[in-house]
Design an enzyme around this catalytic site. Structure first.
Site, PDB file in Angstrom:
ATOM      1  N   ASN A 175      -2.589  22.792  19.782  1.00 48.91           N
ATOM      2  CA  ASN A 175      -2.408  24.224  19.654  1.00 48.91           C
ATOM      3  C   ASN A 175      -2.177  24.760  21.061  1.00 48.91           C
ATOM      4  OD1 ASN A 175      -3.659  27.169  19.560  1.00 48.91           O
ATOM      5  ND2 ASN A 175      -3.114  26.616  17.473  1.00 48.91           N
ATOM      6  N   SER A 176      -1.067  25.445  21.256  1.00 50.31           N
ATOM      7  CA  SER A 176      -0.617  25.787  22.609  1.00 50.31           C
ATOM      8  C   SER A 176      -1.545  26.760  23.329  1.00 50.31           C
ATOM      9  CB  SER A 176       0.793  26.379  22.558  1.00 50.31           C
ATOM     10  OG  SER A 176       1.688  25.491  21.940  1.00 50.31           O
ATOM     11  N   THR A 177      -1.448  26.749  24.644  1.00 53.87           N
ATOM     12  CA  THR A 177      -2.211  27.658  25.502  1.00 53.87           C
ATOM     13  C   THR A 177      -1.887  29.104  25.141  1.00 53.87           C
ATOM     14  OG1 THR A 177      -2.090  26.023  27.275  1.00 53.87           O
ATOM     15  CG2 THR A 177      -2.649  28.285  27.901  1.00 53.87           C
TER      16      THR A 177
END
Length: 285
Positions: free
Chosen positions: A87-89
Site C-alpha cells: 500500500n503506497s506511501t
C-alpha cells in the site's frame, strides 16, 4: 463526461477513506536485519497500527526470491523473502492524485489495484462508475473487491495483465500506474483520449525512480517530463535485473548526475525515447 458531481480534493478523499480500511490483517515489516517478517493485527495490534499510520509504504504481500536456494528460505524469519505488493506511501498517493488534475466524471484507468485504496480515492474524485482498475494477481484482486464493497465503492476491478490496459472501457481521460515501469506500454497511450494524462513511476533511469506525467497528443504520441521521486515497486512484468539498475546509474553519472526534472520521455507506436532537457537530445532508447 458529466460534471454534476461536487469536486472533492485529494486531501478530503484521503480523510474520508483512511487506508486502514483497506490494509489486510497481516502485513510485513523489516526486522533488525532487514528481512520481511509478518505482523498480524490480532497478535500485535500496536505494531500493525504503527506501520499503517506511518507515512510510508506498507507491504501487504511477499514471496520467496527465486534466486535464493530453497534451503535458505524461511517465511517466519523472512530469510529469502522479497516484497511483492504494498500500500503506497500516503504523501505519494496524494501527490499523484493532485498531478492527475481529476474532475468529476472523468474516466480513469488504474494499473495495479493492490489493496484497492487508491481506486477508492479515485472514485471519490471522479465517481465509482468512472474508474476501472486492473490487478494481475487474482488473490489481490479478490481482496480489493471485498474491501471496495465493504466501503460501498463499486469500481470495476479487472483481473488481468495491466500492461494491456482495458480496452473495453476505453477511451480514458486519465491513466495512472501504481508500479514502476521501465517501458511504458503503448496500449495505455492508445486507450487515452487526446489531451489525456498518463501518470507512471519510472524504473532505473535515475536513482530516484522518478514519477512521469505524460500528455497524449492527437497523433497518438505521448510526451512528458519527470517531476518528483517516487520509488515504487516495479510492474510485475518489468522487474529490472540488478545489472540494469547498475548500468542506469553509471549512465546517469556519466551525464554529470543531472536532476530528475531535466529528463523527459516520448512514447510512440514504435517505442519510447528518454531525453535530457529536450526531445532533440535522446539519452536512452
Amino acid at each position: 463526461m458529466q460534471r454534476d458531481r461536487k469536486a472533492v480534493t485529494p486531501e478530503a478523499a484521503i480523510r474520508a477513506l483512511p487506508r486502514d480500511l483497506f490494509i489486510p490483517d497481516q502485513i510485513f515489516v523489516l526486522n533488525e536485519i532487514n528481512y520481511w517478517v509478518p505482523v498480524n493485527r490480532q497478535e500485535d495490534p500496536e505494531r500493525w497500527r504503527a506501520a499503517v499510520d506511518a507515512d510510508d509504504a506498507v507491504v501487504t504481500q511477499t514471496a520467496f526470491d527465486p534466486s535464493i536456494p530453497a534451503e535458505y528460505r524461511n517465511a517466519a524469519t523472512g530469510a529469502g523473502v522479497e516484497a511483492m505488493s504494498s500500500n503506497s506511501t500516503p504523501h505519494l498517493v496524494r501527490r499523484m492524485l493532485e498531478a492527475l488534475d481529476l474532475q468529476p466524471g472523468m474516466t480513469v484507468l488504474e494499473i495495479g489495484t493492490g489493496t484497492g485504496w487508491n481506486a477508492a480515492l479515485l472514485a471519490q474524485l471522479t465517481g465509482a462508475a468512472s474508474v476501472t482498475t486492473v490487478e494481475i494477481d487474482p488473490a489481490l484482486a479478490d481482496r480489493a473487491r471485498t474491501a471496495l464493497e465493504r466501503v460501498s465503492c463499486p469500481v470495476d476491478v479487472i483481473t488481468g495483465d495491466g500492461e494491456l490496459g482495458h480496452p473495453a472501457n476505453a477511451p480514458y481521460d486519465r491513466v495512472i500506474c501504481t508500479a514502476a515501469v521501465s517501458t511504458l506500454p503503448y496500449a495505455w497511450v492508445r486507450q487515452t483520449r487526446a489531451g489525456g494524462i498518463i501518470l507512471a513511476p519510472w524504473g532505473p533511469i535515475h536513482p530516484d525512480w522518478p514519477l512521469c506525467r505524460l500528455v497524449v497528443d492527437e497523433d497518438g504520441t505521448a510526451h512528458g517530463r519527470f517531476t518528483a521521486p517516487s520509488w515504487f515497486m516495479p510492474l510485475r512484468g518489468q522487474r529490472p535485473a540488478k545489472s540494469t539498475t547498475q548500468d542506469a546509474e553509471e549512465r546517469w553519472k556519466a551525464l554529470g548526475e543531472p536532476t530528475l526534472d531535466r529528463y523527459g520521455v516520448t512514447v510512440t507506436p514504435g517505442g519510447q525515447t528518454i531525453w535530457l532537457d529536450s526531445p532533440t537530445n535522446p539519452v536512452h532508447p
